[in-house]
Design a protein around this motif. Structure first.
Motif, PDB file in Angstrom:
ATOM      1  N   LEU A 328       0.817  -1.216   0.000  1.00  0.00           N
ATOM      2  CA  LEU A 328       0.000   0.000   0.000  1.00  0.00           C
ATOM      3  C   LEU A 328       0.852   1.269   0.000  1.00  0.00           C
ATOM      4  CD1 LEU A 328      -2.969  -0.934   2.356  1.00  0.00           C
ATOM      5  CD2 LEU A 328      -2.825  -1.056  -0.121  1.00  0.00           C
ATOM      6  N   GLY A 332       0.522   3.938  -2.809  1.00  0.00           N
ATOM      7  CA  GLY A 332       0.184   5.287  -2.399  1.00  0.00           C
ATOM      8  C   GLY A 332       1.049   6.349  -3.046  1.00  0.00           C
ATOM      9  N   ILE A 340      -7.236   3.352  -4.301  1.00  0.00           N
ATOM     10  CA  ILE A 340      -6.617   2.193  -3.653  1.00  0.00           C
ATOM     11  C   ILE A 340      -7.622   1.477  -2.766  1.00  0.00           C
ATOM     12  CG2 ILE A 340      -4.823   1.473  -2.023  1.00  0.00           C
ATOM     13  CD1 ILE A 340      -3.132   3.791  -3.005  1.00  0.00           C
ATOM     14  N   VAL A 345      -8.083  -2.821  -1.860  1.00  0.00           N
ATOM     15  CA  VAL A 345      -8.426  -3.324  -0.527  1.00  0.00           C
ATOM     16  C   VAL A 345      -9.460  -4.455  -0.555  1.00  0.00           C
ATOM     17  CG1 VAL A 345      -9.410  -2.679   1.715  1.00  0.00           C
ATOM     18  CG2 VAL A 345      -7.716  -1.205   0.625  1.00  0.00           C
ATOM     19  N   VAL A 366      -4.877   0.267   7.040  1.00  0.00           N
ATOM     20  CA  VAL A 366      -4.952   0.489   5.593  1.00  0.00           C
ATOM     21  C   VAL A 366      -5.040   1.985   5.279  1.00  0.00           C
ATOM     22  CG1 VAL A 366      -6.530   0.307   3.627  1.00  0.00           C
ATOM     23  CG2 VAL A 366      -5.877  -1.742   4.878  1.00  0.00           C
ATOM     24  N   ASN A 369      -1.762   3.725   5.954  1.00  0.00           N
ATOM     25  CA  ASN A 369      -0.820   3.379   4.891  1.00  0.00           C
ATOM     26  C   ASN A 369      -1.031   4.228   3.655  1.00  0.00           C
ATOM     27  OD1 ASN A 369       1.171   1.049   4.896  1.00  0.00           O
ATOM     28  ND2 ASN A 369      -0.486   0.170   6.090  1.00  0.00           N
ATOM     29  N   VAL A 370      -2.282   4.288   3.237  1.00  0.00           N
ATOM     30  CA  VAL A 370      -2.617   5.026   2.016  1.00  0.00           C
ATOM     31  C   VAL A 370      -2.259   6.504   2.161  1.00  0.00           C
ATOM     32  CG1 VAL A 370      -4.544   5.792   0.586  1.00  0.00           C
ATOM     33  CG2 VAL A 370      -4.401   3.404   1.289  1.00  0.00           C
TER      34      VAL A 370
END
Length: 433
Positions: A328, A332, A340, A345, A366, A369-370
């Protein structure tokens, strides 16, 4: 041959159309229709998928309502009052404007639901204050503004978490709660870096707001500061559903701006409706395209295939989360977070569930991370946004971003390895995960 495989051609067509400038949502719809045609399936399935899923899923209604609430806050004087409060609280310290930059990102969190919009909006305002009269180097101010902007979509209300709930069926309310502690930790991490940078570089001390003025400024800003509290109270008291709470947030922002601050005219009200409608349409097209592409991915049985591969690798939950973090973060750098969450996901969620990973914990990790991917060199989109605003050299912005990126990555590892940092607050409100 792989070059004639419908799914391969679907992906290639999406990439080619996106590179040529077609919006990614329309690119996904076009690629998916090509797949349906080449597979001999009814092409009307494309319309059926996004019409049925968009009109039957009330979670999506929260997106335009949160966008509208943000527009009312920006159009009214709520933004100015919140910024004045941030300056009164932390502006008195060395490097005070830099600390205000961090605090305003936490206070303004979720006003637009997009880190890029936050950086280009309220972030641009504080950037201008930092660089006025040469108080701070342009590259440092740009790097800090980009880094602090990633906090916005972590602290509720959060549009990325609404979208994650859409693809995972996780609870929006518990996702919102799960983002509060991580968002605060990320803000504190950046503030610590700013503290040491301010001492090392002898950044200026602003004229302090007298302490006797702080109660008055706080009282003036209190209605705006209470918006997240009102939102969470509505959800957890059972008064409203999360979607209805988004409507309450929009109505609250409008009423406060009109009745208390008297800062919205009919013209600005209309302008807010138009601006939020344009933003909603762009996100809506992206969601529609992702829903159709997700149908294609399901037909190709990719989630089950990926789950089988990961099972064969015999990954434990921690190793899987590290794998997800790396993937990710790399994605990103190149893609907007909404794409994303809606495309990648859904493929990962079944594997996470099969490994026993809590989906609220997974969702917060998540989204973080993005967001961090947006400032990850060499292609982090926020770096380019701030470079265009500041006109500083990109390499200088990247260099000044690295300490903040390191702090955020350290915080991400903490959230990954210690799920209680995410789940502690939701469990306090009855979450059983």
């Amino acid at each position: 041959m792989i070059f004639l495989d419908p799914f391969f051609l679907c992906i290639v067509s999406i990439l080619v159309l996106a590179v040529l400038g077609l919006p990614i949502g329309l690119s996904m719809i076009a690629g998916s229709i090509l797949y349906l045609f080449m597979s001999g399936l009814d092409m009307g399935i494309a319309a059926e998928q996004f019409l049925n899923r968009m009109y039957s899923n009330y979670i999506i209604l929260a997106v335009p309502l949160f966008i509208l609430a943000a527009e009312f806050m920006n159009t009214g004087s709520l933004s100015d009052r919140l910024l004045a409060w941030c300056n009164a609280v932390v502006g008195r310290f060395r490097g005070g404007l830099a600390q205000v930059n961090v605090l305003q990102s936490m206070v303004f969190a979720g006003m637009s639901g997009s880190a890029i919009a936050d950086a280009a909006g309220t972030g641009k305002m504080i950037y201008s204050l930092m660089t006025r009269d040469g108080k701070y180097p342009a590259s440092f101010a740009a790097a800090l503004t980009a880094s602090s902007a990633v906090i916005g979509p972590i602290i509720p209300p959060s549009i990325p978490m609404v979208l994650y709930a859409l693809v995972s069926d996780a609870s929006i309310g518990y996702l919102f709660l799960g983002g509060i502690v991580p968002g605060a930790i990320m803000g504190i991490s950046l503030a610590i870096i700013v503290y040491f940078k301010a001492r090392t570089n002898n950044f200026p001390v602003e004229d302090p707001v007298p302490l006797r003025e702080l109660p008055r400024i706080t009282w003036t800003s209190l209605p705006a500061l209470m918006m997240p509290v009102v939102l969470l109270f509505c959800i957890y008291s059972g008064i409203t559903t999360p979607t209805e709470a988004a409507a309450v947030a929009a109505a609250y922002a409008l009423i406060i701006s009109i009745v208390l601050y008297r800062s919205i005219s009919l013209r600005s009200f209309y302008r807010s409706l138009v601006t939020s409608s344009k933003t909603t349409v762009s996100i809506g097209m992206l969601i529609a395209g992702a829903l159709v592409l997700n149908y294609v991915v399901t037909v190709e049985n990719i989630p089950a295939t990926l789950s089988s591969i990961l099972t064969a690798w015999n990954l434990d939950p921690i190793t899987f989360l590290i794998f997800v973090n790396v993937v990710l973060l790399l994605l990103g750098c190149m893609l907007e977070g909404t794409a994303i969450i809606l495309i990648i996901v859904p493929v990962l969620v079944p594997s996470a569930a099969a490994l026993g990973i809590d989906l609220v914990h997974f969702g917060v990790v998540v989204v973080i991370n993005v967001m961090i991917g947006l400032i990850t060199p060499p292609y982090g989109m926020l770096l380019f946004v701030m470079q265009s605003i500041s006109r500083a050299k990109l390499r200088h912005i990247v260099g000044d971003t690295l300490p903040f990126l390191g702090a955020l990555l350290a915080a991400l590892l903490l959230f990954t390895f210690v799920p209680d940092t995410v789940l502690w607050l939701p469990r306090m409100f009855g979450y059983q995960g």
